[in-house]
Design a protein around this motif. Sequence first.
Motif, PDB file in Angstrom:
ATOM      1  N   GLU A   7       0.965  -6.879   2.999  1.00  0.00           N
ATOM      2  CA  GLU A   7       0.197  -5.734   3.465  1.00  0.00           C
ATOM      3  C   GLU A   7       1.022  -4.466   3.241  1.00  0.00           C
ATOM      4  O   GLU A   7       2.225  -4.448   3.486  1.00  0.00           O
ATOM      5  CB  GLU A   7      -0.094  -5.913   4.957  1.00  0.00           C
ATOM      6  CG  GLU A   7      -1.226  -5.025   5.425  1.00  0.00           C
ATOM      7  CD  GLU A   7      -1.467  -5.201   6.916  1.00  0.00           C
ATOM      8  OE1 GLU A   7      -1.966  -6.267   7.307  1.00  0.00           O
ATOM      9  OE2 GLU A   7      -1.125  -4.271   7.663  1.00  0.00           O
ATOM     10  N   TYR A   8       0.376  -3.458   2.722  1.00  0.00           N
ATOM     11  CA  TYR A   8       1.062  -2.169   2.515  1.00  0.00           C
ATOM     12  C   TYR A   8       0.044  -1.065   2.752  1.00  0.00           C
ATOM     13  O   TYR A   8      -1.069  -1.124   2.228  1.00  0.00           O
ATOM     14  CB  TYR A   8       1.617  -2.103   1.085  1.00  0.00           C
ATOM     15  CG  TYR A   8       2.443  -0.871   0.798  1.00  0.00           C
ATOM     16  CD1 TYR A   8       3.732  -0.761   1.322  1.00  0.00           C
ATOM     17  CD2 TYR A   8       1.940   0.152   0.014  1.00  0.00           C
ATOM     18  CE1 TYR A   8       4.498   0.355   1.070  1.00  0.00           C
ATOM     19  CE2 TYR A   8       2.706   1.280  -0.249  1.00  0.00           C
ATOM     20  CZ  TYR A   8       3.992   1.384   0.280  1.00  0.00           C
ATOM     21  OH  TYR A   8       4.743   2.497   0.027  1.00  0.00           O
ATOM     22  N   ASN A   9       0.433  -0.062   3.528  1.00  0.00           N
ATOM     23  CA  ASN A   9      -0.496   1.019   3.885  1.00  0.00           C
ATOM     24  C   ASN A   9      -1.822   0.472   4.412  1.00  0.00           C
ATOM     25  O   ASN A   9      -2.900   0.904   4.032  1.00  0.00           O
ATOM     26  CB  ASN A   9      -0.781   1.909   2.683  1.00  0.00           C
ATOM     27  CG  ASN A   9       0.325   2.930   2.489  1.00  0.00           C
ATOM     28  OD1 ASN A   9       1.163   3.103   3.394  1.00  0.00           O
ATOM     29  ND2 ASN A   9       0.331   3.579   1.340  1.00  0.00           N
ATOM     30  N   ASN A  10      -1.730  -0.510   5.274  1.00  0.00           N
ATOM     31  CA  ASN A  10      -2.904  -1.125   5.899  1.00  0.00           C
ATOM     32  C   ASN A  10      -3.850  -1.819   4.938  1.00  0.00           C
ATOM     33  O   ASN A  10      -5.003  -2.057   5.272  1.00  0.00           O
ATOM     34  CB  ASN A  10      -3.713  -0.091   6.698  1.00  0.00           C
ATOM     35  CG  ASN A  10      -2.897   0.438   7.852  1.00  0.00           C
ATOM     36  OD1 ASN A  10      -2.141  -0.335   8.473  1.00  0.00           O
ATOM     37  ND2 ASN A  10      -3.014   1.721   8.108  1.00  0.00           N
ATOM     38  N   ARG A  11      -3.359  -2.084   3.733  1.00  0.00           N
ATOM     39  CA  ARG A  11      -4.228  -2.835   2.818  1.00  0.00           C
ATOM     40  C   ARG A  11      -3.538  -4.115   2.369  1.00  0.00           C
ATOM     41  O   ARG A  11      -2.369  -4.103   2.006  1.00  0.00           O
ATOM     42  CB  ARG A  11      -4.618  -1.977   1.615  1.00  0.00           C
ATOM     43  CG  ARG A  11      -5.763  -1.012   1.955  1.00  0.00           C
ATOM     44  CD  ARG A  11      -6.304  -0.357   0.728  1.00  0.00           C
ATOM     45  NE  ARG A  11      -6.834  -1.348  -0.211  1.00  0.00           N
ATOM     46  CZ  ARG A  11      -7.051  -1.056  -1.484  1.00  0.00           C
ATOM     47  NH1 ARG A  11      -6.763   0.135  -1.954  1.00  0.00           N
ATOM     48  NH2 ARG A  11      -7.538  -1.970  -2.277  1.00  0.00           N
ATOM     49  N   GLN A  65      10.754   1.248  -3.455  1.00  0.00           N
ATOM     50  CA  GLN A  65       9.867   1.202  -2.293  1.00  0.00           C
ATOM     51  C   GLN A  65      10.062  -0.122  -1.554  1.00  0.00           C
ATOM     52  O   GLN A  65      10.261  -1.165  -2.172  1.00  0.00           O
ATOM     53  CB  GLN A  65       8.400   1.312  -2.721  1.00  0.00           C
ATOM     54  CG  GLN A  65       8.042   2.603  -3.428  1.00  0.00           C
ATOM     55  CD  GLN A  65       8.121   3.797  -2.500  1.00  0.00           C
ATOM     56  OE1 GLN A  65       7.686   3.730  -1.352  1.00  0.00           O
ATOM     57  NE2 GLN A  65       8.693   4.888  -2.985  1.00  0.00           N
TER      58      GLN A  65
END
Lengths: 221, 417, 397
Positions: free
Chosen positions: C114-118, C176
Motif C-alpha cells: 500500500e502506498y498513498n492509501n492505494r 522512495q
Amino acid sequence: MIKLENVEKVYRTSAIETLALSDINIDVRKGEFLAVMGPSGSGKSTLLNIMGLLDAPTEGCVEIEGRPVISMGDRQLARLRNEKVGFVFQSYHLINDLTVVDNVEIPLLYRRMASSQRRRMALAALEKVGLSARTKHFPGQLSGGQCQRVAIARAIVGEPEIILADEPTGNLDSVMGEEILKILVGLNENEETTVVMVTHNQAMADRTERIIRLFDGSQVN
Amino acid sequence: MLKNYIKIAWKVLLRRKFFTFVSLFGISFTLLVLMIVAALLTHFLAPAGPGSRLDRSLLVGFVEVYSEDIHMITTPSYYFLDNHVRTMKTPEMVSIHSAPVTINEYVRNNKLELNLKFTDAEFWDIVEMDFVEGRPYDRAAVENATPVTVITEKTGKEYFGQEAPVGKYIAADGINYRVVGVIANEDIPTWEAYADIYVPVTTSKSDLGRVSYYGSFGAYVLAHDKSDFGKIKSELRKRTEKLEPVGDIEFDWLKCYIGTMTDYIGAQILGGVGVGEGFEGTGTYLILIIILGMILFMLLPTINLVNINVSRIIERASEIGIRKAFGASSRTLVGQFIVENVILTLIGGAIGFIISIAALEIVSGSGIVPYGEFTLNMRIFLYCLAICLFFGLFSGVYPAFKMSRLHPVEALRGVDL
Amino acid sequence: MIRHLFKLIWNRRKRNFLIMSEIFISFIVLFAVGGMIFHGLNNTAKPLGFEYKNVWVLSMNWKGSGMEKSGESEENAGVRQVLQEMQAFREIRNLTWASSNIPYSGNTWSSSLEYNNRQHRFHIFYADDDFASVMGIPLIEGRWFNKEEDVLKSTPLVINRQLREAFFGSGPAIGQTIVGEEKEYTIIGVIDQYRYKGEFEKPYNVAFRRNVVYDTASTMVTKIMFAVREGLGVEFEERLMKRLASVVRDWTLNIERLEDKRASYFQGKIVPIAVIGIIAGFLVFNVALGLFGVLWYSISRRRDEIGVRRAMGASSLDISKLILGETVVIAAFGIAAGVFVAIQVPIIGVFGAVAEGVYGLAALCSAILILVIVSTCAVYPGWLAARIQPAMALHSE
C-alpha cells in the motif's frame, strides 16, 4: 414516336429456328391508341417487346423519336425504357414482397430523385387509378383488377410517352376488364399518352383508333 | 416403397450436384472434427476402458488444509497414503505412486528428458497394461528396493535403438536400473499413470517416511465393484476428518479428496476448486461443457444444411405441386425428402469417416501429442453414425414440414416458402 | 435505393433469417478467433524485457525440497557447493539463483503493497546481485542490487516501469520508501519490463526483492539460472551434470534451456490458436459455400422480379448491384447482431483484462472479412441475374 422498319425476329436454338416476326412495318404516331390483334403464337408479345426495347430485332430497324436504337448500349436502352415507356402485363408482374406504393415507385428508383418526391408521385399515380385507399397493402391481398390497376399506376408513374399493354384484361372478367380499358382510354384522351395494346378481344380492339393484325409473324391487313 | 425412395433420392442428388457437394462438404467436415475430438477425448478423458480395473478405481488426488493463515490444495505424501489410505478396509486393493519427476539422461550425445515415476507393485495390477516384452516388477522387488524398471517402447527405442531392452541396464537419476518390462506404445496411459520410466517406489531419493501430510504422491483405490464407491468414500472421510496436524503446518481442518478418473481430469482441466468443495462431480461438469461446445460447433453446419434444404425444396416446389395434384399425400413427400437427407448425410458420414481415419494417422504420426496413438474404435463410430442421423433428420425436418404444408395450387405456381 | 433494399429485406425477413443467423454466428466465430490472434500479436509485439538465449536453468530436488526451513542446513551447504562447482566452469559466464517462478515455468507469485492509501498488486521475485546481468535486464533508472545493500536497514526493491508509474506517477521513484506490514522497502532501481509469463500475456507489475543465498540460509533455492557461452551443445551439458551429480549425490538434478522452454511455450499457445483458426476457417468456408448455393438458386426464383425491373428501366448493372446490395445488407444485419453481442464481451470482461483496441480491431476485421466473403459469393449470382433477358423472363409462363 416508335417506328419499325422491315423488322424480322428469329429465335434460334441449337435444334430449331423459329420465325417469330417477319417484315413488320409499323409507325406508332404520338398520341394514338393502337391495338395489336392476332391468335396466340402470332408474335404479338414479341412485337411488343421489340417496341418496348426489351428485345432486339434480328433484322430491320427500330427508331424511337427518330433515333435508331440499334447502336445503343444496355444502359442507354434502360434509360429510354425508364423515361419513355410504361409496361402493363397480362399477369401483372407485381413484386409480392413489396407494398402497393413500393411497387409503384420501382420505375422512379432508377432515376435520381428525392425519396419524398418518389412517394408523392407514386401516390398521385395510385390516385389516378383509384387505389388511394390500398397503398399499404401487399399484392397478395388485392383482387386481380386491383392488381392490374397497381400495374397501370406503376406504368404511368414515370410519366412515359407510350404505354405498352400486353393483354391487360386477359386475366380479368369483363367488368374488371372494362374498368382497366376505361383507365387506358382516359390516359390516352386526357394526357395524350400513346397506348399500344395487345388483345384477343375484338370488342376491345374496336374501341381503339387503329388495329394491326398479326398472323404467323406477319402483318395482315 | 423404400427402394423407390432411394432411387429417386439418388437421382435428385445427382441432378443438383452443387447443392449435393455443399451438403457433403459440410457434413463430412463437421464429422471429421467431431471424430477427431471424440478420439482425443477417449484418449485423454477416458483412460479407463469400460470393464477395466482402472474403471472401478478411485483416485486419491488431493488433500486440502485450511486455517486462518493458510489455504492449500496439494498432493498427499507417501506417509499419509501409506498410513491412512492403504489401511482402508473397503477397497480390494490400494496402490501408491509418485507424481512424475523430470530427469535428464544423456545417451550417445543425445539429451533425453524423461518422466520418472515411482510406484509399488500393486500399480501394475490396477493399471493393466500390455507388455510387448517382459513383465512388471513384483512385490518382492519393491520390498527389497531392487533396481529394476519398466519402460515404454518409445523410451526403449531412445536408449537402445532397435535392440530389445529387457535385461539391459539404464541409468536414471543416478541409479542403474535393469529393464524387466516394456509397455506397448499404444497402451501408455494418460494423466495420472503417465510416465516414460517406472521404478519401485522404494528406490526413490525422497524420504518416504517423512511425517507430513503433503508430498507428491497419489493412490489408486480399487473397489470390488463400482457400487462400493460410496462406501469407500465414506470410510476415507471417517478416517481423515479427525486428523491432527503433524510436522510443519498447523490447520483447522483437513480434507482428503477421492474421485473417479474423469472427476480428477475434470479438476485438472477446469482447476479452481473452491474451499472445501473437492473435485467430485467436476468430471460430469467437464463432459457437459464439452457436449455444449460440440453442439455449438454443430450449430453453424446445421443451419447451413437447413438453409440449403429449404432452397432445394423451393426449387422443387412445382414438382411437389404436380405430385400433390396427382394424389401424393404429404406424408409420402415428407418421407421422400427425409430419405433423401438421410442418404446424403450417410454418404457425407462415410466420407468424413474415411478422412478422419487418415487425419488421425497424421496426428498420431506427427508426434504433436506424446504417445498419441489414436484409433477409431467401434464406440466412436457408433456415436458418429448417431450424429449423422441426427444431422439428416434435423436438417430435413423443418424444410419437410414447410413442404408438407404447401398447397398444391401454390406449389404449381412456384410460390415462395 | 438503400431504403428500397432495406424494405425488400425486411419484408423477406423470414426467408433471410437463416442466412442472417449464419452470418451472425460466423461473425461471432471470427470475432473470437480474431480477438485471440490480435490479443497475441498485440502482446508479442511488446518487449519481453529479458534475454532468453543462452540462459540455462538447473533445477534441484532433494528430500523435502521447496519447504521453507530456517537456519543453516545441509541443503544450504549443498546449494553453495553446486554454485561453487558451476563457477569453476569456463563455459558459464554468469550465474544466479532464482525463486521457482522462472520464465515460462507457469509458476507465479504475487504480492501487494500500500502506498498513498492505494493498494498495488505485483508479481514478486527473489533475486540476488547477479540476476539482472544473467537475464540481461537493462535498468532505466537507478541500479540493480549489490553488496551495499548488506548494510542497508530497509529491504531494497527493483520495480518495473509500470509499477513505478502506479506507485509514483511522474514523480521521483529512486530512494522512495514504502512501509509494508512487516518491513520497510526502498526503491533502488527501475527496469523496463520482465514478462516472465511469456510473450502472449499482457504486461503486468513486477518487483524484485533482494535475497542472497549465502547469507539467508533459506532452503527455498531450488533453481539456478546461468548464462553460457554461445553454441554449447549436449556434450557440455552432460559434463556439467556428471560433475554436479557427483557433488550432491542424492539430489535429482535437471537442466533446461530457456530457449527450449520458450519454444514449447510458443507451441502450447500457437497450436490451439492454429487448430481453432483452421476449424473456424472451414466453418466460414462452409457457410460461404452454402450462401453461394442459396443465392445462386434464388436467382432462378426471382426471374420474374428481375424481368419487371429491367422493363421498368433497370440496366443490367443495376440488377447486379441489387443482388450484391441485398446480400451485403443481409450480412450487415447479421454483423450488427454480432457486434451487439461482441460489445457485451468487454463489458462483462469474460476474457479478463484485454487491451481495448484489440476488441475493436477484431470486430472490424471480422466485419470486413465477412463483407468480402459475402460479396464474393454474390458476384456470380449477380452476374447471372444481370444476364437474364427481360423478354424471356416476363413471358416464360
